[in-house]
Design an enzyme around this catalytic site. Structure first.
Site: not given
Ligand SMILES: Nc1ncnc2c1ncn2[C@@H]1O[C@H](COP(=O)(O)OP(=O)(O)OP(=O)(O)O)[C@@H](O)[C@H]1O
Ligand SMILES: [Mg+2]
Lengths: 368, 624
Positions: A202, A109, A254
């Site tokens: 995580e 922007y 995981d």
């Protein structure tokens, strides 16, 4: 003692800012002289094409090869991106001088105030990567930060360097929800810690559990939530904790191929950031959840999707997955065709993971 | 045309067209007003063309009662400075359907002999007013007729006829008809405008019902040379046309009745005298070829019958058996069929066989076709495996098909004679296009003459780009025999060819400002209807159109790529002008300087040759 160290650190960060400004100035001066001499300004930029991204075994990360491209304002096809990059350097210069931070979106922007057109944010993001490639500095050095936030908790004293907070200190174990890793934590000076290890997890859920279970105290650790794939600011902070504070880093993800790769990116970077060298923690250790843990701990599993399997095959081609646990675990994932999440330990009680699994893994890490 | 004539001979042609008037373009008040304008203006231009007069045509449309809403009666007047029509033919020309002077094989706008009469007919049935025709051939006396049409009898009724002295030749037609100018106005104005583009040697004015005047002065001073009437070309002829030509070429065996005998006697100068058979033969031999053909045939018959006029009166010829050299006749006196042998050595034998069996192939070809001389005819006969002396009348159906196929495929005929055509010419066409569209680029081509179904035709085409042409092109202007075609463009062959073109290949993209002008000249334009608005797709015409368009498109492409380069250079220089100052601004602050660097030098370096110059360098290409 703290103050003397802090002064020294303050000096260091001032120095860093000065270096950045010097570098930008020298680039600008070169362009200025070219123009003033009636010549089209030009500079060279390392090529980021796939063919120029190579794996450096010594550095243990992806780096850019020797190919570079010439950007010239004489080439009308490059004129626009040349101008965009010049503007970005100019804008980064202001940010750094004024110690203002901005996001990728802000940059997009802000450009409009200077009549510099970007088609969309991806175009401006791309120019930001160009600036990183030319200067070999991550965008955070120019005070440009990503949107994603991850968080940190533990006994760590820091001293802010951002305007308005300069000199203020803080201990990062005062607030049990943790501290989000934004511009101020990325740029702060690291003053001191009693911790002996950094544990990166995580997931936010496990982070909260670890704080509740006082893992920071029990295992003298700093806990970091990467929020999935670790953002670059988090990776920078991990690297500083390791390099400046001498803390080992372990990673808990995981039990699937994505988890394995999250750990890999913290350790050795991503191909996308091959142009930068300050983002990796080569000594970081992935301690779980491994594929072999699924059998060992009798974890409840979910079948892999076709997409998961494809990802496994893709990673098998990556040079970093050719040896050690990286190769071994990937192979086992492929053999099992099943995966397990960190939450799977809850089957054996909510604190099973902190009581049983984590201590075993911490012990194991020493021998990795 | 003759096929329609044949099919509908049970009712009068004007009755037929009355009930099928939308075929001729008179379907509703809007279309009818437009078609009536066209028919009269085209007749005026045709008449002037034929006499080599630079046309001045004045068109006026006036509402009978301006206050009334449309559709309403209008008075339509078209006045010209042409040769006029001979006083005794005026009623026929304007009061009879299918009466015209343009049936011969040469290019004209009119071709059916029904345009003017249809307009008059339409006016009459919608307003019940007569047509007024004023005509002067010599520029001294003017005949003024008021005519009504008898539709059933296809005949004019003269309501009034007077003459007066005058100082200029020419013709003016004035009819009263139901029309809708509010709807037809645009098309009529377009028609007048486009007519002046394709007839640059004419001055055309138009006074419209709202009091507006449109003036299109001529901008070319010389008339294209007028066309001559010619015979058909053998390429593309068909069996049906050959059959018709044979019928025309055969002399009928005359019916020997009292009138015929009377005529023969008169031709021999024997109206009063009765001579013996030998004396008659002697007389005929002396007169020889000066006698009319039919008379000679009668004498030939008499020579074999060995009869005088009295005996001849009592018989009827039944058959002429050429292979067996026998002549059969019916004797009324004896009430029986008789025969005599014919001596093949006799001079009259040839005449009779000729009559019955038609001309030899070679004669037929040389006499009735263009581009066939005696040598070519013999060569062709060999090619087609016919005996050169083969009589046309003895051709079987199969042989006719073979003949027609061979005529179409024999390659040694010269290209058709285009003297019967009157194309506008590349130069006046280009001049017109430049004047009308004021483009940046113009290219014009006139293709060599070609033929379809034995009719020669020439394609002229022009292409123009840029300048004052509005975008959204290609804008296609269609003309046939100098007539603008404004309706029914969807089914027209020109549109088909233009739409098939891959403009991207010629560097023409988006909604380009460009114009295509196509002019088909032919002795017979293959219109789809008698309304003369769209041209049917004959492969030969389509092919020529494609070739013309390809040629022009390539020239356009060459221009476009130069223009593209100039535009690119300009665009690039604009890019530098935009970005270099920005770069200067940013690096000034970066380098910590106060004054901006002097970047004028490099901007001058990239500024290309003035764009104007490039456009001027373009010009020579346009004219090639
Ligand atoms: N303005 C005129 N000056 C001289 N002769 C004219 C004029 N208008 C008509 N004629 C004569 O009248 C004839 C009949 O005209 P008409 O429009 O009915 O038929 P056409 O023009 O021959 O064929 P088409 O039906 O295609 O218009 C013409 O062939 C021409 O001989
Ligand atoms: Mg006519």
């Amino acid at each position: 003692m703290k103050t003397s160290k802090s002064k020294e650190l303050n000096k260091k960060s001032k120095e860093k800012q000065k270096n950045i400004l010097e570098m930008l100035k020298s680039h600008g001066a070169k362009i200025y002289d070219d123009l003033d001499n009636g010549q089209f300004p030009k500079f060279s930029i390392p090529s980021r094409s796939v063919s120029n991204i190579v794996y450096d075994k010594k550095l243990r990360q992806y780096i850019l090869g020797n190919n570079s491209a010439l950007r010239s304002a004489k080439n009308s096809a490059q004129l626009r991106s040349f101008t965009q990059l010049m503007w970005l350097a100019f804008f980064a210069n202001r940010l750094t001088q004024e110690k203002k931070s901005s996001t990728l979106r802000d940059v997009y922007y802000s450009s409009q105030a200077f009549a510099v057109e970007f088609e969309d944010q991806s175009e401006s993001d791309n120019i930001i990567v160009d600036l990183e490639a030319v200067t070999s500095k991550p965008r955070e050095d120019f005070h440009i930060f990503p949107e994603e936030r991850s968080s940190i908790f533990g006994d760590l004293d820091i001293e802010y360097t951002i305007p308005g907070y300069e000199g203020k200190t803080m201990n990062l174990s005062n607030h049990p929800d943790g501290y989000s890793i934004g511009p101020s934590l990325t740029t702060c000076d690291l003053v001191g810690t009693s911790a002996e290890i950094v544990i990166a997890v995580e997931k936010g859920g496990l982070f909260t559990r670890f704080v509740e279970e006082q893992i920071d105290k029990k295992f003298k650790s700093i806990i970091i939530n990467t929020g999935g794939q670790a953002p670059r600011s988090t990776r920078t902070l991990l690297k500083r904790l390791h390099d400046e504070m001498g803390l080992p880093v372990i990673i808990l993800t995981d039990g699937d191929v994505y988890g394995e790769h999250i750990a890999m990116v913290i350790k050795s970077g991503s191909a996308n950031a091959a142009h930068l060298r300050e983002l990796t923690v080569p000594d970081a250790k992935w301690v779980g959840v491994w594929a072999t843990d699924i059998e060992k701990y009798k974890l409840p599993t979910i079948p892999m999707t076709e997409f998961d399997i494809k990802r496994c095959y893709d990673l098998q081609k990556d040079p970093r997955y050719q040896e050690g646990i990286w190769k071994k675990e990937l192979d086992v994932f492929l053999k099992l065709k099943r995966k397990a999440e960190l939450e799977a330990f809850s089957k054996y009680g909510l604190t099973n993971i902190t009581d049983k699994y984590l201590p075993q893994k911490l012990e194991l890490a020493k021998s990795l | 045309m003759s096929s329609i004539k044949e099919k509908f001979n049970q009712i009068s042609p004007s009755e037929f067209f009355y009930s099928n008037r939308d075929l001729a373009g008179f379907s509703n008040p809007t279309r009818s007003l437009y078609t009536a304008v066209r028919e009269f203006v085209e007749n005026s231009l045709d008449a002037c063309d034929q006499k080599g007069i630079l046309p001045d045509v004045h068109l006026t449309i006036k509402a009978v009662d301006p206050e009334k809403p449309d559709p309403k009666p209008y008075i339509l007047t078209v006045k010209d400075n042409g040769p006029g029509v001979d006083s005794k033919y005026v009623p026929l020309a304007f009061g009879t359907i299918l009466y015209g002077s343009k049936f011969g094989l040469k290019q004209a706008r009119g071709m059916f002999g029904l345009g003017a009469t249809m307009a008059i007919l339409y006016g009459q049935i919608t307003t019940n007013k007569p047509v007024i025709v004023k005509s002067s051939r010599d520029g001294k006396i003017q005949d003024e007729f008021e005519l009504l049409l008898d539709i059933q009898k296809n005949k004019p009724i003269i309501v009034k006829h007077k003459t007066k002295e005058i100082s200029k030749s020419g013709l003016s037609v004035s009819i009263c008809l139901e029309g809708d100018y509010s709807k037809a106005g645009t098309k009529i104005r377009d028609y007048v405008y486009e007519t002046s583009l394709i007839t640059p040697y004419a001055t055309i004015t138009f006074d419209d019902p709202k009091g507006q005047k449109f003036h299109h002065p001529r901008f070319v001073k010389n008339i294209p040379s007028p066309p001559t009437i010619i015979r058909p070309h053998p390429h593309g002829i068909d069996v049906e046309r050959i059959r018709r030509m044979i019928v025309e070429s055969l002399f009928e065996i005359p019916n020997i009745d009292d009138t015929m005998i009377e005529k023969v006697r008169k031709d021999l100068g024997l109206s009063k005298k009765n001579l013996s058979f030998t004396a008659i033969m002697e007389k005929a031999r002396k007169k020889g070829k000066s006698l009319p053909c039919q008379t000679r045939v009668v004498i030939a018959l008499m020579s074999f019958l060995k009869m005088d006029f009295e005996k001849l009166n009592k018989i009827r010829i039944e058959d002429i058996d050429v292979p067996n050299k026998k002549l059969f006749y019916w004797d009324f006196g004896d009430s029986q069929s008789k025969s005599v042998d014919m001596d093949s050595e006799s001079q009259y034998y040839n005449l009779l066989t000729h009559t019955v069996q038609g001309e030899p192939l070679t004669t037929f070809l040389t006499k009735r076709f263009q581009r066939v001389g005696p040598t070519t005819a013999v060569k062709f006969a060999k090619f087609a495996k016919f005996k050169p002396e083969k009589r046309m009348g003895t051709m079987t159906n199969q042989e006719l098909v073979k003949l027609s196929n061979s005529l179409q495929t024999f390659e040694d005929f010269m290209a058709p004679d285009s003297n019967c055509l009157a194309p506008l010419g590349a130069e006046p066409l280009e001049k017109g296009i430049k004047k009308f569209f004021n483009p940046d680029f113009t290219a014009v081509v006139q293709r060599p003459a070609s033929a379809y179904s034995g009719f020669p035709f020439i394609i002229e085409m022009g292409i123009a780009y840029g300048g004052e042409i509005k975008s959204g092109g290609p804008h296609v202007y269609r003309f046939a025999n100098r007539i603008p075609l404004l309706y029914d463009e969807g089914s027209d062959v020109v549109l088909k060819v233009v739409n098939d073109a891959d403009w991207g290949r010629y560097k023409v993209k988006g909604e380009p400002p460009f114009v295509i002008v196509s002019h088909i000249c032919s002795t017979r334009i293959p219109y789809k209807t008698a309304g003369k608005e769209n041209v049917a797709d004959r492969p030969e015409i389509e092919r020529e159109l494609r070739l013309a368009l390809q040629l022009l498109s390539r020239k356009l492409a060459a221009y476009m790529s130069k223009r593209g380069q100039a535009e690119m250079a300009k665009k690039r220089s604009n890019l530098y002008a935009k970005y270099i100052p920005m770069i200067a601004e940013f690096c000034t602050e970066l380098a910590g300087k106060k004054k901006e660097p002097d970047y004028k030098k490099i901007l001058e370096e990239v500024n290309p040759i003035e764009p104007k110059k490039i456009v001027e360098e373009e010009k020579p290409i346009e004219n090639k």
